[in-house]
Design a protein around this motif. Structure first.
Motif, PDB file in Angstrom:
ATOM      1  N   GLY A  26       0.789  -1.219   0.000  1.00 28.24           N
ATOM      2  CA  GLY A  26       0.000   0.000   0.000  1.00 28.24           C
ATOM      3  C   GLY A  26       0.828   1.279   0.000  1.00 28.24           C
ATOM      4  N   LYS A  27       2.146   1.170  -0.176  1.00 28.94           N
ATOM      5  CA  LYS A  27       3.015   2.349  -0.180  1.00 28.94           C
ATOM      6  C   LYS A  27       3.826   2.403  -1.467  1.00 28.94           C
ATOM      7  N   ASN A  28       4.081   3.634  -1.904  1.00 29.49           N
ATOM      8  CA  ASN A  28       4.965   3.865  -3.048  1.00 29.49           C
ATOM      9  C   ASN A  28       6.315   4.308  -2.513  1.00 29.49           C
ATOM     10  N   ASN A  29       7.350   3.984  -3.254  1.00 35.13           N
ATOM     11  CA  ASN A  29       8.689   4.425  -2.889  1.00 35.13           C
ATOM     12  C   ASN A  29       9.517   4.594  -4.152  1.00 35.13           C
ATOM     13  N   GLY A  30      10.510   5.427  -4.033  1.00 38.85           N
ATOM     14  CA  GLY A  30      11.478   5.618  -5.098  1.00 38.85           C
ATOM     15  C   GLY A  30      12.817   5.940  -4.480  1.00 38.85           C
ATOM     16  N   MET A  31      13.876   5.548  -5.154  1.00 38.77           N
ATOM     17  CA  MET A  31      15.225   5.835  -4.660  1.00 38.77           C
ATOM     18  C   MET A  31      16.141   6.106  -5.840  1.00 38.77           C
ATOM     19  N   PRO A  32      17.181   6.935  -5.622  1.00 41.37           N
ATOM     20  CA  PRO A  32      18.172   7.116  -6.682  1.00 41.37           C
ATOM     21  C   PRO A  32      18.864   5.789  -6.969  1.00 41.37           C
ATOM     22  N   LEU A  33      19.172   5.577  -8.220  1.00 46.82           N
ATOM     23  CA  LEU A  33      19.784   4.329  -8.655  1.00 46.82           C
ATOM     24  C   LEU A  33      20.900   4.661  -9.631  1.00 46.82           C
ATOM     25  N   VAL A  79      17.424  13.631  -7.785  1.00 41.33           N
ATOM     26  CA  VAL A  79      18.314  12.700  -7.080  1.00 41.33           C
ATOM     27  C   VAL A  79      18.326  13.042  -5.592  1.00 41.33           C
ATOM     28  N   THR A  80      18.476  14.322  -5.266  1.00 42.08           N
ATOM     29  CA  THR A  80      18.464  14.758  -3.867  1.00 42.08           C
ATOM     30  C   THR A  80      17.110  14.493  -3.228  1.00 42.08           C
ATOM     31  N   ARG A  81      16.051  14.816  -3.932  1.00 45.40           N
ATOM     32  CA  ARG A  81      14.697  14.625  -3.410  1.00 45.40           C
ATOM     33  C   ARG A  81      14.441  13.157  -3.049  1.00 45.40           C
ATOM     34  N   PHE A  82      14.882  12.239  -3.910  1.00 42.82           N
ATOM     35  CA  PHE A  82      14.585  10.833  -3.689  1.00 42.82           C
ATOM     36  C   PHE A  82      15.562  10.151  -2.734  1.00 42.82           C
ATOM     37  N   LYS A  83      16.539  10.885  -2.225  1.00 48.32           N
ATOM     38  CA  LYS A  83      17.402  10.367  -1.154  1.00 48.32           C
ATOM     39  C   LYS A  83      16.724  10.491   0.205  1.00 48.32           C
ATOM     40  N   LEU A  84      15.666  11.297   0.296  1.00 48.84           N
ATOM     41  CA  LEU A  84      15.004  11.569   1.574  1.00 48.84           C
ATOM     42  C   LEU A  84      14.546  10.271   2.230  1.00 48.84           C
ATOM     43  N   LYS A  85      14.698  10.255   3.529  1.00 46.80           N
ATOM     44  CA  LYS A  85      14.237   9.109   4.313  1.00 46.80           C
ATOM     45  C   LYS A  85      13.148   9.592   5.260  1.00 46.80           C
ATOM     46  N   PRO A  89       7.529   6.908   2.612  1.00 42.75           N
ATOM     47  CA  PRO A  89       8.361   7.061   1.424  1.00 42.75           C
ATOM     48  C   PRO A  89       7.621   7.687   0.253  1.00 42.75           C
ATOM     49  N   GLY A  90       6.297   7.623   0.260  1.00 46.63           N
ATOM     50  CA  GLY A  90       5.505   8.198  -0.812  1.00 46.63           C
ATOM     51  C   GLY A  90       5.572   9.717  -0.866  1.00 46.63           C
ATOM     52  N   GLN A  91       6.021  10.362   0.232  1.00 45.83           N
ATOM     53  CA  GLN A  91       6.140  11.823   0.249  1.00 45.83           C
ATOM     54  C   GLN A  91       7.099  12.330  -0.822  1.00 45.83           C
ATOM     55  N   LYS A  92       8.024  11.504  -1.249  1.00 46.73           N
ATOM     56  CA  LYS A  92       8.976  11.902  -2.280  1.00 46.73           C
ATOM     57  C   LYS A  92       8.268  12.305  -3.573  1.00 46.73           C
ATOM     58  N   PHE A  93       7.070  11.769  -3.787  1.00 48.18           N
ATOM     59  CA  PHE A  93       6.328  12.024  -5.017  1.00 48.18           C
ATOM     60  C   PHE A  93       5.406  13.240  -4.915  1.00 48.18           C
ATOM     61  N   GLU A  94       5.236  13.799  -3.693  1.00 56.02           N
ATOM     62  CA  GLU A  94       4.321  14.932  -3.514  1.00 56.02           C
ATOM     63  C   GLU A  94       4.767  16.118  -4.358  1.00 56.02           C
ATOM     64  N   GLY A  95       3.812  16.703  -5.073  1.00 57.05           N
ATOM     65  CA  GLY A  95       4.086  17.857  -5.915  1.00 57.05           C
ATOM     66  C   GLY A  95       4.611  17.504  -7.294  1.00 57.05           C
ATOM     67  N   LEU A  96       4.873  16.235  -7.539  1.00 51.73           N
ATOM     68  CA  LEU A  96       5.324  15.778  -8.859  1.00 51.73           C
ATOM     69  C   LEU A  96       4.144  15.147  -9.600  1.00 51.73           C
ATOM     70  N   ASP A  97       4.132  15.301 -10.908  1.00 49.61           N
ATOM     71  CA  ASP A  97       3.124  14.617 -11.716  1.00 49.61           C
ATOM     72  C   ASP A  97       3.603  13.196 -11.953  1.00 49.61           C
ATOM     73  N   TRP A  98       2.855  12.239 -11.438  1.00 48.78           N
ATOM     74  CA  TRP A  98       3.230  10.839 -11.565  1.00 48.78           C
ATOM     75  C   TRP A  98       1.962   9.995 -11.618  1.00 48.78           C
ATOM     76  N   LYS A  99       2.141   8.749 -11.981  1.00 48.61           N
ATOM     77  CA  LYS A  99       1.026   7.797 -12.006  1.00 48.61           C
ATOM     78  C   LYS A  99       1.590   6.399 -11.799  1.00 48.61           C
ATOM     79  N   PRO A 100       0.753   5.477 -11.346  1.00 50.93           N
ATOM     80  CA  PRO A 100       1.216   4.098 -11.282  1.00 50.93           C
ATOM     81  C   PRO A 100       1.312   3.517 -12.686  1.00 50.93           C
ATOM     82  N   GLY A 101       2.352   2.742 -12.918  1.00 51.98           N
ATOM     83  CA  GLY A 101       2.507   2.072 -14.198  1.00 51.98           C
ATOM     84  C   GLY A 101       1.573   0.889 -14.303  1.00 51.98           C
ATOM     85  N   GLU A 102       1.659   0.190 -15.405  1.00 52.25           N
ATOM     86  CA  GLU A 102       0.837  -1.006 -15.595  1.00 52.25           C
ATOM     87  C   GLU A 102       1.135  -2.060 -14.543  1.00 52.25           C
ATOM     88  N   ASN A 103       2.382  -2.074 -14.026  1.00 56.45           N
ATOM     89  CA  ASN A 103       2.725  -3.050 -12.987  1.00 56.45           C
ATOM     90  C   ASN A 103       2.536  -2.483 -11.583  1.00 56.45           C
TER      91      ASN A 103
END
Length: 158
Positions: A26-33, A79-85, A89-103
């Motif tokens: 039930g949570k989204n997350n993203g990290m620099p890779l 990169v800096t934004r997605f380093k946040l802990k 973890p879904g807060q990293k996406f706040e204010g960004l235009d995004w959507k869930p992918g097909e997966n």
């Protein structure tokens, strides 16, 4: 082997800057890779290095799916934004235009492109897990130059 010398040489390698996205529990997350590469053509497969200490590691194992978002050279701030802990973890996406992918993994509306992957296997060659994924979808979003570690005036080794 002289580890310091090895790190100096490996630090000269060109590494792209990507975001690894995942949705699990039930949570989204993203990290620099930056530990990312293609490992197969038929079917298209990629490998991503993720520390087992990262929240993303457990989420990818749980979901069995992930996305890799290719960043343009003008998106270094992500990169800096997605380093946040933090607890959410879904807060990293706040204010960004995004959507869930097909997966189900998060995708940014503004990026160079993205791939969606099914987790094919996990290897543990060292201090990072290596997630190997089969590409199930790939899209170029907006043409540009790939963001690299060198654009950030950094080197990555060890």
């Amino acid at each position: 082997m002289n580890k310091d010398e090895a790190m100096k040489v490996l630090g000269q390698a060109v590494y792209g800057c990507y975001l690894l996205g995942v949705s699990a529990g039930g949570k989204n997350n993203g990290m620099p890779l930056s530990l990312f590469m293609q490992v197969g053509f038929d079917p298209p497969m990629v490998a991503c290095g993720v520390s087992p200490k990262r929240r993303t590691h457990g989420m990818v194992k749980e979901a069995g799916k992930f996305s890799v978002i290719f960043l343009r050279s003008d998106q270094a701030e992500l990169v800096t934004r997605f380093k946040l802990k933090g607890d959410d973890p879904g807060q990293k996406f706040e204010g960004l235009d995004w959507k869930p992918g097909e997966n189900g993994a998060p995708l940014l509306d503004d990026c160079l492109g993205f791939i969606e992957c099914d987790l094919a296997m996990e290897l543990e060659p060292g201090d990072h897990a290596l997630f190997v994924g089969t590409v199930t979808r790939a899209t170029i979003v907006k043409a540009g130059e790939l963001l690299t570690i060198q654009h950030l005036n950094k080197h990555y080794a060890g």
